[in-house]
Design a protein around this motif. Structure first.
Motif, PDB file in Angstrom:
ATOM      1  N   MET A   1       0.970  -1.218  -0.042  1.00 54.95           N
ATOM      2  CA  MET A   1      -0.063   0.005  -0.156  1.00 54.95           C
ATOM      3  C   MET A   1       0.948   1.255   0.088  1.00 54.95           C
ATOM      4  SD  MET A   1      -3.066   0.955   2.586  1.00 54.95           S
ATOM      5  CE  MET A   1      -4.202   2.165   2.367  1.00 54.95           C
ATOM      6  N   PRO A   2       0.715   2.332  -0.842  1.00 52.54           N
ATOM      7  CA  PRO A   2       1.182   3.396  -0.830  1.00 52.54           C
ATOM      8  C   PRO A   2       1.521   4.012   0.889  1.00 52.54           C
ATOM      9  CG  PRO A   2      -0.185   3.590  -2.448  1.00 52.54           C
ATOM     10  CD  PRO A   2      -0.585   2.504  -1.813  1.00 52.54           C
ATOM     11  N   VAL A   3       2.698   4.628   0.852  1.00 58.13           N
ATOM     12  CA  VAL A   3       3.337   4.802   2.331  1.00 58.13           C
ATOM     13  C   VAL A   3       2.329   5.814   3.005  1.00 58.13           C
ATOM     14  CG1 VAL A   3       5.103   5.661   3.839  1.00 58.13           C
ATOM     15  CG2 VAL A   3       5.517   4.113   2.015  1.00 58.13           C
TER      16      VAL A   3
ATOM     17  N   VAL B   1       7.810   0.961   9.290  1.00 61.73           N
ATOM     18  CA  VAL B   1       9.175   1.047   9.229  1.00 61.73           C
ATOM     19  C   VAL B   1       9.698  -0.354   9.327  1.00 61.73           C
ATOM     20  CG1 VAL B   1      11.224   2.248  10.006  1.00 61.73           C
ATOM     21  CG2 VAL B   1       9.340   3.408  10.002  1.00 61.73           C
ATOM     22  N   GLY B   2       9.397  -0.889  10.246  1.00 63.65           N
ATOM     23  CA  GLY B   2      10.011  -2.102  11.026  1.00 63.65           C
ATOM     24  C   GLY B   2       9.743  -3.285   9.809  1.00 63.65           C
TER      25      GLY B   2
ATOM     26  N   ARG C   1      10.704   2.457   0.918  1.00 61.55           N
ATOM     27  CA  ARG C   1       9.603   2.894   1.640  1.00 61.55           C
ATOM     28  C   ARG C   1       9.883   3.268   2.964  1.00 61.55           C
ATOM     29  NH1 ARG C   1       4.754   0.885  -0.129  1.00 61.55           N
ATOM     30  NH2 ARG C   1       4.120  -0.115   1.910  1.00 61.55           N
ATOM     31  N   VAL C   2      10.755   2.831   3.529  1.00 65.36           N
ATOM     32  CA  VAL C   2      11.231   3.608   4.829  1.00 65.36           C
ATOM     33  C   VAL C   2      11.621   5.060   4.724  1.00 65.36           C
ATOM     34  CG1 VAL C   2      12.992   3.325   6.480  1.00 65.36           C
ATOM     35  CG2 VAL C   2      12.292   1.220   5.726  1.00 65.36           C
ATOM     36  N   LYS C   3      12.371   5.460   3.733  1.00 67.94           N
ATOM     37  CA  LYS C   3      12.639   6.827   3.501  1.00 67.94           C
ATOM     38  C   LYS C   3      11.133   7.516   3.109  1.00 67.94           C
ATOM     39  CE  LYS C   3      17.339   6.061   1.893  1.00 67.94           C
ATOM     40  NZ  LYS C   3      18.135   5.847   0.662  1.00 67.94           N
TER      41      LYS C   3
ATOM     42  N   VAL D   1       7.181  11.492   5.244  1.00 70.26           N
ATOM     43  CA  VAL D   1       5.498  11.894   5.473  1.00 70.26           C
ATOM     44  C   VAL D   1       5.272  11.982   7.064  1.00 70.26           C
ATOM     45  CG1 VAL D   1       3.123  10.557   5.713  1.00 70.26           C
ATOM     46  CG2 VAL D   1       4.837  10.215   3.784  1.00 70.26           C
ATOM     47  N   LEU D   2       6.085  11.432   7.880  1.00 73.41           N
ATOM     48  CA  LEU D   2       6.034  11.472   9.492  1.00 73.41           C
ATOM     49  C   LEU D   2       6.223  12.946   9.947  1.00 73.41           C
ATOM     50  CD1 LEU D   2       5.617   9.378  11.704  1.00 73.41           C
ATOM     51  CD2 LEU D   2       7.895   9.362  11.998  1.00 73.41           C
TER      52      LEU D   2
END
Length: 446
Positions: free
Chosen positions: A10-12, A302-303, A313-315, A320-321
């Motif tokens: 799913m998109p982040v 993230v995990g 995806r982590v980046k 976004v965060l």
């Protein structure tokens, strides 16, 4: 789309938001019933409100250990699922249950044996001490609900189901809010129990919420199950849980130590100052609940993607965060700047409390932006398997810098200027957390 694919595909941005919204709502409700407790207790007397503020440090310590263990378990489960190792995830979940049960037993024994001594350590005032003892003798002995509820919620969150996690918490919170006035003031035939009634309402709500969370896992969790048959205890699972969980426990416990230390400093000023700080801390926690929900949603995102090697995806999650957190911080600052008297008025604030409380809330509110960035950086680093960033950031903003600065400013400039200590501590903590998390992201991104 099953939970595993949702975390992977799913998109982040929508993934993070759809997981965060139920968590935000559930944490807001959890914080709300702490505030409702204080509102009802404040109607008993300002002394009762001061007692509730003093025992909150002990209550927060239990929350710290439960949440820290659950955060470590959540991070481990997310990585195991990302590595396509569901059997190992189930084994770790079973180990996590035993850890929660053992911790509950320890606090029960502490409540049975040491409630009087803890109350005596909190205050020398006989009336305050008696009220603290009444609350602690219930809250500690019957603490099982808070640990099992937290455990059940984190199993659901690890597979991406934050809605049922929210529902279980709402059930417990609603029960608590309904029972509060009945047990505190003696309604519907129930005897009036004062502050003890507030404690009983709290533990009943927690136990019912725990039962709901465990039931949802049994019937709705498609991946993670507690399996006693063939279970094999591994110390490696405990080490993996507390590699992230222990720094988080320390980070959360710092809040307990901070409130204990600040209450000790403020008792030298007045009991009204202690009552005010208790109100501020619960209001601030309420404001930070959406931020904590956002951060907690980031941990499995993230995990999982770190465990499956999807560094892009982590980046994306990082990008976004933080901007989302900034929006929450600015909204919270606006509310505290514009409506401080109304916020304090909810707790039947005296004229004395309003006199220094209104400018104090306005001074502290300027620091919310820095606090939010520190908190979100800590959650993000925890998702990468590094809980130390979270721990150090919390230590800087809540204890190492704040407490000595507050003490120094009270002695040199008085209570009116002492709240500028928050400016110093939050800026230092934010600078460290941004630097450390960016470094961790660069290293793990490779």
């Amino acid at each position: 789309m099953n939970p595993k694919n949702k975390l992977a595909e799913m998109p982040v941005r929508p993934l993070l938001y759809t997981m965060a919204v139920p968590l935000m709502l559930s944490l807001l409700i959890q914080s709300l019933y702490n505030i409702v407790d204080s509102i009802f207790v404040a109607r008993l007397s300002e002394t009762a409100l001061t007692a509730a503020s003093l025992v909150y440090a002990i209550q927060f310590l239990m929350i710290a250990i439960g949440v820290g263990t659950a955060v470590g378990l959540n991070a481990l489960l997310s990585r195991k699922l990302g590595q396509k190792k569901p059997e190992e995830a189930c084994r770790a979940a079973t180990t996590g249950l035993f850890l929660m049960l053992g911790t509950s037993l320890v606090f029960t024994l502490v409540g049975l044996l040491f409630s009087n001594r803890i109350a005596a350590a909190l205050t020398n005032d006989p009336e305050l001490r008696q009220l603290c003892r009444e609350y602690l003798s219930v809250n500690l002995v019957f603490c099982w609900g808070i640990f099992l509820q937290t455990y059940g919620q984190r199993l659901l969150q690890a597979v991406g189901d934050t809605v049922l996690s929210m529902v279980s918490l709402i059930i417990g919170a609603v029960v608590n809010i309904i029972l509060d006035p009945i047990m505190i003031f003696g309604l519907l035939g129930c005897p009036a129990m004062g502050i003890r009634g507030a404690a009983i309402a709290t533990v009943i709500g927690q136990l019912i919420g725990a039962a709901a969370a465990l039931w949802f896992n049994r019937v709705k969790n498609p991946v993670i199950h507690v399996r006693l048959k063939g279970y094999r205890f591994l110390w490696q699972d405990v080490a993996d849980i507390y590699r992230v969980g222990l720094p988080t426990i320390v980070m959360q416990a710092i809040g307990s130590v901070m409130t204990f230390a600040v209450n000790g400093i403020l008792l030298g000023v007045s009991s009204t100052a202690v009552a005010f700080f208790g109100i501020y801390y619960k209001l601030q926690n309420f404001l930070m609940m959406p931020v904590n929900g956002l951060g907690q949603a980031a941990i499995p995102v993230v995990g999982f993607n770190y465990g499956s090697g999807q560094s892009d995806r982590v980046k994306q999650a990082w990008k976004v965060l933080l901007p989302t957190g900034v929006v929450f911080a600015l909204c919270g600052t606006a509310v505290f700047l514009l409506f401080p008297a109304q916020l304090l008025g909810l707790f039947s604030a005296s004229d004395e409390m309003l006199a220094f409380g209104v400018p104090a809330l306005r001074i502290i509110s300027v620091t919310f932006l820095f606090a939010v960035l520190t908190i979100l950086c800590g959650y993000f680093a925890s998702g990468l398997g590094n809980g130390v960033v979270n721990m150090i950031g919390a230590a800087l903003r809540q204890l190492v810098v704040l407490v000595p600065c507050l003490w120094l400013l009270i002695r040199t400039m008085g209570i009116e200027k002492a709240w500028f200590a928050f400016w110093v501590s939050e800026v230092i903590a934010c600078a460290y957390s941004l630097w450390a998390t960016k470094k961790e992201l660069r290293n793990k991104g490779k």
